[in-house]
Design a protein around this motif. Sequence first.
Motif, mmCIF file in Angstrom:
data_model
loop_
_atom_site.group_PDB
_atom_site.id
_atom_site.type_symbol
_atom_site.label_atom_id
_atom_site.label_comp_id
_atom_site.label_asym_id
_atom_site.label_seq_id
_atom_site.Cartn_x
_atom_site.Cartn_y
_atom_site.Cartn_z
ATOM 1 N N GLN A 23 0.844 -1.157 0.004
ATOM 2 C CA GLN A 23 0.085 0.040 0.004
ATOM 3 C C GLN A 23 0.879 1.145 0.018
ATOM 4 O OE1 GLN A 23 -3.347 -0.118 -0.202
ATOM 5 N NE2 GLN A 23 -2.705 -2.361 -0.679
ATOM 6 N N PRO A 24 0.351 2.431 -0.805
ATOM 7 C CA PRO A 24 1.115 3.597 -0.513
ATOM 8 C C PRO A 24 1.313 4.180 1.073
ATOM 9 C CG PRO A 24 -0.503 3.853 -2.112
ATOM 10 C CD PRO A 24 -0.936 2.395 -1.343
ATOM 11 N N PHE A 25 2.426 4.823 1.200
ATOM 12 C CA PHE A 25 2.761 5.299 2.526
ATOM 13 C C PHE A 25 3.306 6.625 2.467
ATOM 14 C CE2 PHE A 25 6.257 2.565 1.191
ATOM 15 C CZ PHE A 25 7.416 3.549 1.452
ATOM 16 N N GLU A 26 3.047 7.368 3.431
ATOM 17 C CA GLU A 26 3.640 8.867 3.520
ATOM 18 C C GLU A 26 4.935 8.854 3.972
ATOM 19 O OE1 GLU A 26 1.950 12.783 6.019
ATOM 20 O OE2 GLU A 26 0.710 11.576 5.214
ATOM 21 N N ARG A 27 5.633 9.708 3.201
ATOM 22 C CA ARG A 27 7.161 9.685 3.825
ATOM 23 C C ARG A 27 7.275 9.924 5.276
ATOM 24 N NH1 ARG A 27 11.723 13.972 1.835
ATOM 25 N NH2 ARG A 27 13.162 13.511 3.465
ATOM 26 N N GLY A 28 6.633 10.852 5.706
ATOM 27 C CA GLY A 28 6.649 11.330 6.996
ATOM 28 C C GLY A 28 8.017 11.560 7.706
ATOM 29 N N ASN A 29 8.266 10.708 8.631
ATOM 30 C CA ASN A 29 9.616 10.857 9.482
ATOM 31 C C ASN A 29 10.649 9.774 9.016
ATOM 32 O OD1 ASN A 29 8.463 8.662 10.833
ATOM 33 N ND2 ASN A 29 9.323 9.206 12.634
ATOM 34 N N LEU A 30 10.402 9.078 7.908
ATOM 35 C CA LEU A 30 11.228 8.009 7.322
ATOM 36 C C LEU A 30 12.399 8.875 6.814
ATOM 37 C CD1 LEU A 30 8.816 5.907 5.632
ATOM 38 C CD2 LEU A 30 9.794 5.325 7.748
ATOM 39 N N ASP A 31 13.765 8.197 7.044
ATOM 40 C CA ASP A 31 14.875 8.889 6.774
ATOM 41 C C ASP A 31 15.241 8.937 5.380
ATOM 42 O OD1 ASP A 31 17.711 10.029 7.720
ATOM 43 O OD2 ASP A 31 18.583 8.018 6.683
ATOM 44 N N ALA A 32 15.443 10.325 4.721
ATOM 45 C CA ALA A 32 15.633 10.442 3.509
ATOM 46 C C ALA A 32 16.975 9.833 2.909
ATOM 47 C CB ALA A 32 15.877 11.789 3.160
ATOM 48 N N GLY A 33 17.908 9.624 3.610
ATOM 49 C CA GLY A 33 18.976 8.925 2.984
ATOM 50 C C GLY A 33 18.967 7.614 2.930
ATOM 51 N N ARG A 34 18.040 6.886 3.868
ATOM 52 C CA ARG A 34 17.930 5.625 4.121
ATOM 53 C C ARG A 34 16.797 5.149 2.705
ATOM 54 N NH1 ARG A 34 20.974 1.979 4.372
ATOM 55 N NH2 ARG A 34 21.732 3.044 5.740
ATOM 56 N N LEU A 35 15.993 5.951 2.679
ATOM 57 C CA LEU A 35 14.941 6.039 1.396
ATOM 58 C C LEU A 35 15.539 6.080 0.248
ATOM 59 C CD1 LEU A 35 11.904 7.786 2.574
ATOM 60 C CD2 LEU A 35 11.827 5.577 2.002
ATOM 61 N N SER A 36 16.605 6.868 0.034
ATOM 62 C CA SER A 36 17.276 7.412 -1.382
ATOM 63 C C SER A 36 18.160 5.984 -1.775
ATOM 64 C CB SER A 36 18.358 8.392 -1.110
ATOM 65 O OG SER A 36 17.746 9.651 -0.799
ATOM 66 N N TRP A 37 18.951 5.216 -0.762
ATOM 67 C CA TRP A 37 19.178 4.027 -1.574
ATOM 68 C C TRP A 37 18.442 2.815 -2.128
ATOM 69 C CZ3 TRP A 37 24.181 3.993 -1.816
ATOM 70 C CH2 TRP A 37 24.966 4.912 -0.907
ATOM 71 N N LEU A 38 17.129 3.044 -1.728
ATOM 72 C CA LEU A 38 16.083 1.955 -2.424
ATOM 73 C C LEU A 38 15.383 2.792 -3.411
ATOM 74 C CD1 LEU A 38 14.810 0.576 0.813
ATOM 75 C CD2 LEU A 38 16.570 -0.393 -0.489
ATOM 76 N N PHE A 39 15.174 4.447 -3.574
ATOM 77 C CA PHE A 39 14.283 5.171 -4.143
ATOM 78 C C PHE A 39 14.549 4.710 -5.907
ATOM 79 C CE2 PHE A 39 13.039 9.189 -6.402
ATOM 80 C CZ PHE A 39 11.631 9.009 -5.751
ATOM 81 N N GLU A 40 13.573 4.662 -6.514
ATOM 82 C CA GLU A 40 13.561 4.472 -7.838
ATOM 83 C C GLU A 40 13.778 3.037 -8.434
ATOM 84 O OE1 GLU A 40 15.331 7.707 -10.018
ATOM 85 O OE2 GLU A 40 13.612 8.972 -9.835
#
Length: 117
Positions: free
Chosen positions: A62-79
């Motif tokens: 399901q879609p989720f809001e970024r919220g307080n998830l760390d941008a650096g950690r998300l960036s390793w998985l993004f796209e």
Amino acid sequence: MLKHRGFPGRLPGTDFQFTIRRANPKGVTPITRRERFRDRKPADRRADAAFIEALWQNFGDQPFERGNLDAGRLSWLFEREVIAAEDPFDPASYDALLVIDVDAARMSFPDIFDGIR
């Protein structure tokens, strides 16, 4: 900024951060695609796997809001394993919607998705 209650704050026993405590007063750190090279350290790979597993356990497909998830950690998985769930997508917004690309995540982290259809 939405705080994801129950989401692990970091990889246990390490300094790999999964969430942030408060919004950045200098502005939101944008999510960007970071290149993952084959020679990454095993600890970095474990952090990626633990983060995608936490995302899966908390949000599933399901879609989720970024919220307080760390941008650096998300960036390793993004796209790759984590993709934008809205168009237009604002990478510098705490309200941005993301979703796990289950097929890509299953290929990258098969141990996490074993037995899940």
